[in-house]
Write an enzyme that holds these catalytic residues in place. Structure first.
Site, mmCIF file in Angstrom:
data_model
loop_
_atom_site.group_PDB
_atom_site.id
_atom_site.type_symbol
_atom_site.label_atom_id
_atom_site.label_comp_id
_atom_site.label_asym_id
_atom_site.label_seq_id
_atom_site.Cartn_x
_atom_site.Cartn_y
_atom_site.Cartn_z
ATOM 1 N N ILE A 152 43.605 -42.788 4.947
ATOM 2 C CA ILE A 152 42.765 -43.980 5.130
ATOM 3 C C ILE A 152 41.288 -43.577 5.224
ATOM 4 C CG2 ILE A 152 42.231 -45.933 6.661
ATOM 5 C CD1 ILE A 152 45.232 -45.945 7.439
ATOM 6 N N THR A 228 39.662 -49.743 13.368
ATOM 7 C CA THR A 228 40.836 -50.358 12.735
ATOM 8 C C THR A 228 42.054 -49.450 12.942
ATOM 9 O OG1 THR A 228 40.238 -49.284 10.647
ATOM 10 C CG2 THR A 228 39.515 -51.562 10.925
ATOM 11 N N ASP A 254 39.514 -54.366 15.360
ATOM 12 C CA ASP A 254 40.754 -54.986 14.873
ATOM 13 C C ASP A 254 41.925 -54.629 15.777
ATOM 14 O OD1 ASP A 254 42.301 -56.471 12.953
ATOM 15 O OD2 ASP A 254 43.090 -54.565 12.224
ATOM 16 N N GLU A 259 47.814 -55.289 23.323
ATOM 17 C CA GLU A 259 48.058 -56.318 22.299
ATOM 18 C C GLU A 259 49.425 -56.925 22.550
ATOM 19 O OE1 GLU A 259 47.675 -54.545 18.431
ATOM 20 O OE2 GLU A 259 45.701 -53.707 18.851
ATOM 21 N N HIS A 277 44.476 -57.270 14.921
ATOM 22 C CA HIS A 277 45.264 -56.195 14.294
ATOM 23 C C HIS A 277 45.807 -56.632 12.928
ATOM 24 C CE1 HIS A 277 47.890 -52.448 15.348
ATOM 25 N NE2 HIS A 277 47.609 -52.481 14.059
ATOM 26 N N ILE A 278 44.865 -57.039 12.071
ATOM 27 C CA ILE A 278 45.276 -57.521 10.737
ATOM 28 C C ILE A 278 44.929 -56.519 9.629
ATOM 29 C CG2 ILE A 278 45.259 -59.981 11.280
ATOM 30 C CD1 ILE A 278 42.424 -60.134 10.076
ATOM 31 N N GLY A 279 44.566 -55.303 10.025
ATOM 32 C CA GLY A 279 44.160 -54.297 9.035
ATOM 33 C C GLY A 279 45.171 -54.093 7.923
ATOM 34 N N ALA A 280 46.433 -54.037 8.281
ATOM 35 C CA ALA A 280 47.469 -53.778 7.266
ATOM 36 C C ALA A 280 48.131 -55.068 6.795
ATOM 37 C CB ALA A 280 48.519 -52.835 7.836
HETATM 38 C C1 3PG Z 1 50.216 -49.286 11.250
HETATM 39 O O1 3PG Z 1 50.297 -48.457 12.162
HETATM 40 O O2 3PG Z 1 50.889 -49.179 10.214
HETATM 41 C C2 3PG Z 1 49.241 -50.442 11.343
HETATM 42 O O3 3PG Z 1 48.542 -50.407 12.539
HETATM 43 C C3 3PG Z 1 49.895 -51.786 11.075
HETATM 44 O O4 3PG Z 1 50.560 -52.352 12.157
HETATM 45 P P1 3PG Z 1 51.419 -53.719 11.927
HETATM 46 O O5 3PG Z 1 52.601 -53.349 11.108
HETATM 47 O O6 3PG Z 1 51.817 -54.193 13.275
HETATM 48 O O7 3PG Z 1 50.536 -54.703 11.215
#
Ligand code: 3PG
Length: 308
Positions: A152, A228, A254, A259, A277-280
């Protein structure tokens, strides 16, 4: 039959793999408490999670038939990996599959703090036209400090370089990246030099609290922090205090230490752009991680075990 329990939402295309497999029985149960999961997990051979479900040592101890824990994503900090390994349970994850989504989110965060996007939008929704209040800065020619330069971090470096940024990285091992000019330096130096510091580390005992009061104080005056990766890498109280006293210009967060019960005071600070936590969480990324973990899990079970 392989019995698979899914405790965090996976995309339909991943579940479809289980639906079409003649040798699989699967169930989805989201939002279970630890006690409920202890009760539920007994007959299952595999459990699939994202970041919300905590697979604790107590759950692992109660899992009588468990052979594999699958993490749809990269972070393993919500799984007691040691307890699993001790019991001979395989832990699988999908590192790298959500890198494009997280790298793009990071770039979005850079722009969001540099150009006050969220606050400007908020005032427009209130019927205001506050052009003078939202003077921004350019990313072009600024220095981006990347803390943790794996898949990343490298992807962020490439995108940021294309935007005209200078790249400095901190990473424990030597970083190889032929297509981007960068300097690999110590963490303190990076914090002193970067206009934007972006975190791309996994959470471990070594990285927990890595950016405390001392490190945040080293950051350049009027610089920005982008996180993130994992909330616990930053001391949230110290961050708030550096924002409040005007040392840091802003932060895009993020991820939070807790959480979903996040630090409301931090998120409410006008200098903070906060997201849940919307990065992925993109359509493409969720499809990729879901399918990958479903495939890996089945492949592992089928190659090692036969359950009738
Ligand atoms: C990860 O560790 O893959 C990311 O932080 C995504 O987390 P999530 O699956 O809860 O969106």
């Amino acid at each position: 039959m392989y019995k698979i329990l899914v405790t965090d939402p996976l995309r339909q295309n991943a579940l479809q793999i289980f639906e079409e497999a003649p040798d699989v029985h699967y169930e989805t149960h989201y939002g279970l408490s630890e006690d409920e999961l202890i009760e539920k997990i007994k007959p299952f051979n595999a459990v699939l999670v994202r970041s919300a479900t905590q697979i604790s040592a107590k759950i692992i101890a109660a899992a009588e038939n468990l052979k594999v824990i699958g993490r749809a994503g990269s972070g393993l900090d919500n799984i007691d990996v040691k307890a699993a390994e001790k019991k001979g349970i395989k832990v699988l994850n999908t590192p790298g599959t959500n890198a494009p989504a997280v790298a793009e989110m990071t770039i979005a965060c850079l722009f969001a703090v540099a150009r006050n996007i969220a606050r400007a939008d908020h005032t427009m929704k209130q019927g205001l036209w506050e052009k003078k209040a939202f003077s921004g800065i350019e990313l072009n020619e600024r220095t981006l400090g990347i803390v943790g330069c794996g898949t990343i971090g490298k992807s962020v470096a490439r995108k940021a370089y294309a935007l005209g940024m200078q790249i400095v990285v901190y990473n424990r091992s030597r970083v190889e990246m032929d297509d981007v000019p960068f300097e690999q330096i110590g963490l303190d130096d990076l914090l002193r030099r970067a206009d934007f510091v972006s975190l791309h580390l996994a959470l471990s005992e070594e990285t927990r609290g890595l950016l405390g009061d001392r490190e945040l104080a080293l950051m350049k005056k009027d610089s920005y922090l982008i996180n993130t990766s994992r909330g616990e890498i930053v001391d949230e109280q110290a961050l708030l205090s550096h924002l409040e006293k005007g040392h840091l210009a802003g932060a895009a967060l993020d991820v939070f230490c807790n959480e979903p019960d996040y630090n409301k005071q931090l998120a409410a600070n006008a200098k903070v752009v906060a997201t849940p936590h919307i990065g992925a969480v993109t359509k493409e990324s969720q499809e990729r991680v879901g399918v990958r973990i479903a495939d890996l899990t089945l492949e592992f079970l089928r190659s090692k075990y036969i359950f009738l």
